[in-house]
Write a protein that holds these residues in place. Structure first.
Motif, mmCIF file in Angstrom:
data_model
loop_
_atom_site.group_PDB
_atom_site.id
_atom_site.type_symbol
_atom_site.label_atom_id
_atom_site.label_comp_id
_atom_site.label_asym_id
_atom_site.label_seq_id
_atom_site.Cartn_x
_atom_site.Cartn_y
_atom_site.Cartn_z
ATOM 1 N N SER A 13 5.380 2.151 0.708
ATOM 2 C CA SER A 13 5.268 1.218 -0.416
ATOM 3 C C SER A 13 5.195 1.994 -1.720
ATOM 4 C CB SER A 13 4.057 0.303 -0.254
ATOM 5 O OG SER A 13 2.879 1.051 -0.092
ATOM 6 N N PHE A 14 4.345 3.019 -1.727
ATOM 7 C CA PHE A 14 4.285 3.808 -2.952
ATOM 8 C C PHE A 14 5.612 4.502 -3.223
ATOM 9 C CE2 PHE A 14 4.159 7.893 -4.942
ATOM 10 C CZ PHE A 14 3.952 7.448 -6.227
ATOM 11 N N GLY A 15 6.209 5.070 -2.188
ATOM 12 C CA GLY A 15 7.463 5.808 -2.368
ATOM 13 C C GLY A 15 8.562 4.956 -2.977
ATOM 14 N N THR A 16 8.711 3.740 -2.450
ATOM 15 C CA THR A 16 9.766 2.869 -2.978
ATOM 16 C C THR A 16 9.449 2.448 -4.413
ATOM 17 O OG1 THR A 16 8.625 1.061 -1.850
ATOM 18 C CG2 THR A 16 10.570 1.966 -0.779
ATOM 19 N N ALA A 17 8.167 2.180 -4.676
ATOM 20 C CA ALA A 17 7.797 1.797 -6.042
ATOM 21 C C ALA A 17 8.077 2.958 -7.004
ATOM 22 C CB ALA A 17 6.327 1.390 -6.094
ATOM 23 N N PRO A 73 -10.419 -1.406 1.862
ATOM 24 C CA PRO A 73 -9.340 -2.235 1.331
ATOM 25 C C PRO A 73 -8.592 -2.989 2.423
ATOM 26 C CG PRO A 73 -8.766 0.102 1.205
ATOM 27 C CD PRO A 73 -10.202 0.028 1.579
ATOM 28 N N LEU A 74 -8.254 -4.245 2.126
ATOM 29 C CA LEU A 74 -7.568 -5.089 3.096
ATOM 30 C C LEU A 74 -6.061 -4.877 2.982
ATOM 31 C CD1 LEU A 74 -7.539 -7.367 5.185
ATOM 32 C CD2 LEU A 74 -7.590 -9.009 3.296
ATOM 33 N N ASP A 75 -5.484 -4.259 4.009
ATOM 34 C CA ASP A 75 -4.036 -4.019 4.037
ATOM 35 C C ASP A 75 -3.369 -5.171 4.781
ATOM 36 O OD1 ASP A 75 -1.464 -3.141 4.174
ATOM 37 O OD2 ASP A 75 -1.899 -1.250 5.204
ATOM 38 N N ASN A 103 -0.541 -5.386 0.093
ATOM 39 C CA ASN A 103 0.384 -5.309 1.222
ATOM 40 C C ASN A 103 1.078 -3.946 1.264
ATOM 41 O OD1 ASN A 103 1.773 -5.873 -1.119
ATOM 42 N ND2 ASN A 103 3.433 -6.923 -0.071
ATOM 43 N N GLY A 104 0.561 -3.003 0.468
ATOM 44 C CA GLY A 104 1.090 -1.641 0.472
ATOM 45 C C GLY A 104 -0.040 -0.695 0.843
ATOM 46 N N GLY A 105 0.016 -0.138 2.037
ATOM 47 C CA GLY A 105 -1.081 0.678 2.545
ATOM 48 C C GLY A 105 -1.474 1.787 1.579
#
Lengths: 455, 455
Positions: free
Chosen positions: A165-169, B350-352, B307-309
């Motif tokens: 998720s971080f990578g794509t962002a 944190p809730l993933d 929704n981003g781990g």
């Protein structure tokens, strides 16, 4: 063999789907947009997907396949990997989640996967990952549709991210800021290919000038340090460590099954090997921008030029807190600049060109200070809201930057008019920042990397 | 009498000019755009300027004038002030530079000005300033043309800035981010009206909900503290101190003639009086956004939903470093949320919600945690680049926020698709931030202000 992930001639997408709501469809569609090689969709129930002949099983493909992308559920993914191996595919990207990160059953699955990899001498990226983007070859396993995530233009930055998720962002951010990417790898649970392999690969990759890493915890700290140390002598590396705190580390464990380790030790190791640590995402973005656009600095003596007095004060503060030195202007610089200043104005660092500064005043100041032997870096913070300075100042700065061997960093704060000016500066290769402190942190990174490279 | 600067019925602009390159023209043009009262341009050589009858001298105006704006050179400005006083004008904004900030002659001029003010019982803003903007009355002495600096919409934030360049850039930023401004004062050398007067005025001003201050050094520290302490019990105040370092203080002296004083003492004084200190401009912007859009929190127990781990890991780290607590979800919250999660996924903070989260999953999580008595603040960090979550999540969050008594803060990172979602959240009153750490700093500000207000 890592090279195969970036430049395969043919790719099998196992779990390719005709349903646009499925990842297996998104990945196929995205591959089709840019990948020049051959694409083999694999799906038990379809004959044709997105206009391409589909295969029931990877073993049905008669031609040689260089790379397999696996998007099937976890309970059958291992068998698919064995099938791939059986038909000679040695490089596999496993997008599938539900391995180590998901608890005891997943750990068993992942251990089995490890065995399959070892026995068959495979190279695997993933599982539980977003995989690979290569802006040149068109390999693109990122399942985000183009209308949601822009793909960055071609460039010289390569990215390693444990988090998808971080990578794509991050890539999306790069696209928005017109920063060029070369290769991107999100490896998730990194059952095989890890940051050590990739740092080693990127250190030798002529198309990569800068490596950016998001890491929750190193797999093999000692080897990583060795590889980083070797690489930072050639090209800069930026590292953001997530899972610094106890709770963060716990979150990392359930995210990518990572043991985060001690942050203090990690941070001091990064300093030792000459890697640039970004402590926050804002720093990661800013450091990526400055290191991709500017050369390292020979020292930490900064000249600040502004036409907004308040920016001068804020920049001087930032300079102090970042451990940079305010350069002492040479006598001849002061004399030259005095000639273009109103009589009552002093010439000292930070240099306040005053609210009524024209582009000529900026030109004299910048051209003079960039040549001053007491100055290593020039930071120009522009207040574009007055009436005497128009966007011609952009051309003035760009022209001086073209031939300058010292780094120039610019900044400015405002809405459309200011943002347009900054964009034009960026288009001519000058990194810009919205606040004095961010500009000064970027300057510090150039000074620190200058020490690592011993320029 | 300070009120007169914001709501005059008539204004004389002394030094008004027909030449669009001159400040005296810019100010007149900007006044004409919105000011509903009477405008009297004063200029020795013109009969008509911008379609308005011009006067040779302020003394030639026969009607009563509530406010004078002085834009003549420093060598005649003092005489003009005396003329104003002579015809009964008690409120004067002096834009003119070349006073204390410019050295010994300027100091003499400024001391003379001080005498004129005292003897005649005048109220003066400036000199060496950008003056006043009131988005309601249309008073606008900011000489930046509208095409360079957007004017912010009407709102409840009032701003005090010692620096004109920073102050205008801040307004421009507010305009870009659709943040509403009420009143703005840049007082430059503050020969008379200062931050103490203005804090006192804004504390009683029903149209002001939040006060933002950029200060290089307080004029009267003790009085300022008294006024701040009184005001923060009613409404939040954000202060950015410039000139924290020795070199920064020196720059401040030649900028607005300010003695910057000890930063350590200042900073601890701010804490004592319940003001929110912003250490950087990024903080100033973020804190302004969160305090203008959200209520204070009852405590510092934060629930993180994402929704981003990777964002979960980064948020947990930020939570720790900012001294916030990761809330322990109640047993019943965990049970409710478990029902909408895939079997293998854990429910903890944190809730993933995992990359394949839908808006329904977000809805259950947020609706549950906002009611959890162990939670004081909810931070939602959205990864919008997958295919299962679309912009419907914005409506879900907005609807829950509408009736929630606890603050909700959102974040997301990306280009157009993500930015559009965040904009829609902001339009429904939810502050959004581009990185987890910035979101967490904003959460901390709400928790800290909750303690000040004793809610």
């Amino acid at each position: 063999m890592v090279d195969n992930f970036f430049r395969p001639k043919s790719v099998a997408i196992i779990g390719a789907s005709a349903n646009p709501k499925k990842l297996g469809n998104n990945i196929l569609v995205n591959f089709k947009k840019r990948f020049k090689g051959k694409i083999y969709p694999v799906n038990l129930n379809e004959d044709v997907i997105e206009g391409l002949k589909a295969y029931k099983n990877v073993t049905d493909i008669k031609d040689a396949v260089d790379l397999a992308v696996v998007v099937v559920p976890a309970n059958i993914a291992n068998r698919v990997v064995e099938d791939c191996s059986g038909c000679g595919i040695k490089s596999i990207i496993i997008i599938t989640a539900g391995y180590r990160e998901s608890g005891s059953e997943g750990i068993i699955l992942e251990n089995r996967l490890k065995n399959i990899i070892t026995i068959n001498n495979l190279r695997v990226i993933g599982p539980n990952c977003i995989g690979v983007l290569d802006t040149y070859s068109g390999v693109d396993t990122i399942f985000s549709p183009f209308e949601r995530m822009e793909r960055p233009k071609k460039g010289k930055i390569s990215v390693i991210s444990q988090s998808g998720s971080f990578g794509t962002a991050f890539l999306d951010w790069c696209a928005q800021h017109k920063m060029g990417i070369n290769k991107f790898v999100s490896f998730g649970n990194r059952v095989d290919v890890d940051e050590c392999d990739l740092v080693d690969y990127f250190s030798k990759d002529k198309d990569t000038d800068l490596v950016v890493i998001y890491l929750e915890g190193p797999k093999n700290g000692r080897e990583l340090m060795k590889n980083l140390k070797k690489t930072t002598k050639i090209k800069p590396i930026i590292v953001l460590k997530a899972g610094k705190s106890d709770k963060g580390a716990k979150a990392a464990a359930s995210h990518t099954g990572t043991l985060a380790g001690s942050y203090k030790i990690f941070s001091s190791a990064m300093r030792q090997v000459g890697a640039t640590e970004a402590k926050t995402l804002d720093e990661l973005f800013d450091f990526t921008k400055v290191l991709s656009k500017q050369r390292a600095a020979k020292g930490n003596r900064v000249a600040i030029i502004t036409n907004g007095g308040g920016y001068g004060v804020l920049s001087a503060d930032a300079c102090f807190y970042e451990g940079l030195k305010l350069a002492e202007f040479s006598h001849s610089s002061v004399e030259t600049i005095k000639k273009v200043m109103p009589g009552f104005a002093g010439v000292h660092n930070p240099l306040d060109l005053i609210g009524d500064a024209t582009e000529e005043r900026f030109e004299t100041a910048l051209a003079t200070l960039i040549k001053d032997t007491n100055v290593d870096i020039v930071v120009v913070f522009i207040w574009a809201l007055g009436t005497t300075l128009d966007s011609g100042v952009v051309d003035v700065i760009s022209k001086i930057a073209e031939t300058s061997k010292k780094p120039i960093i610019c900044g400015g704060l405002g809405s459309k008019y200011t943002i347009d000016m900054l964009l034009r500066l960026e288009n001519s290769g000058i990194p810009t920042f919205s606040t004095p402190w961010r500009a000064m942190k970027a300057a510090k990174v150039l000074a620190e990397y200058g020490k690592v490279k011993k320029i």
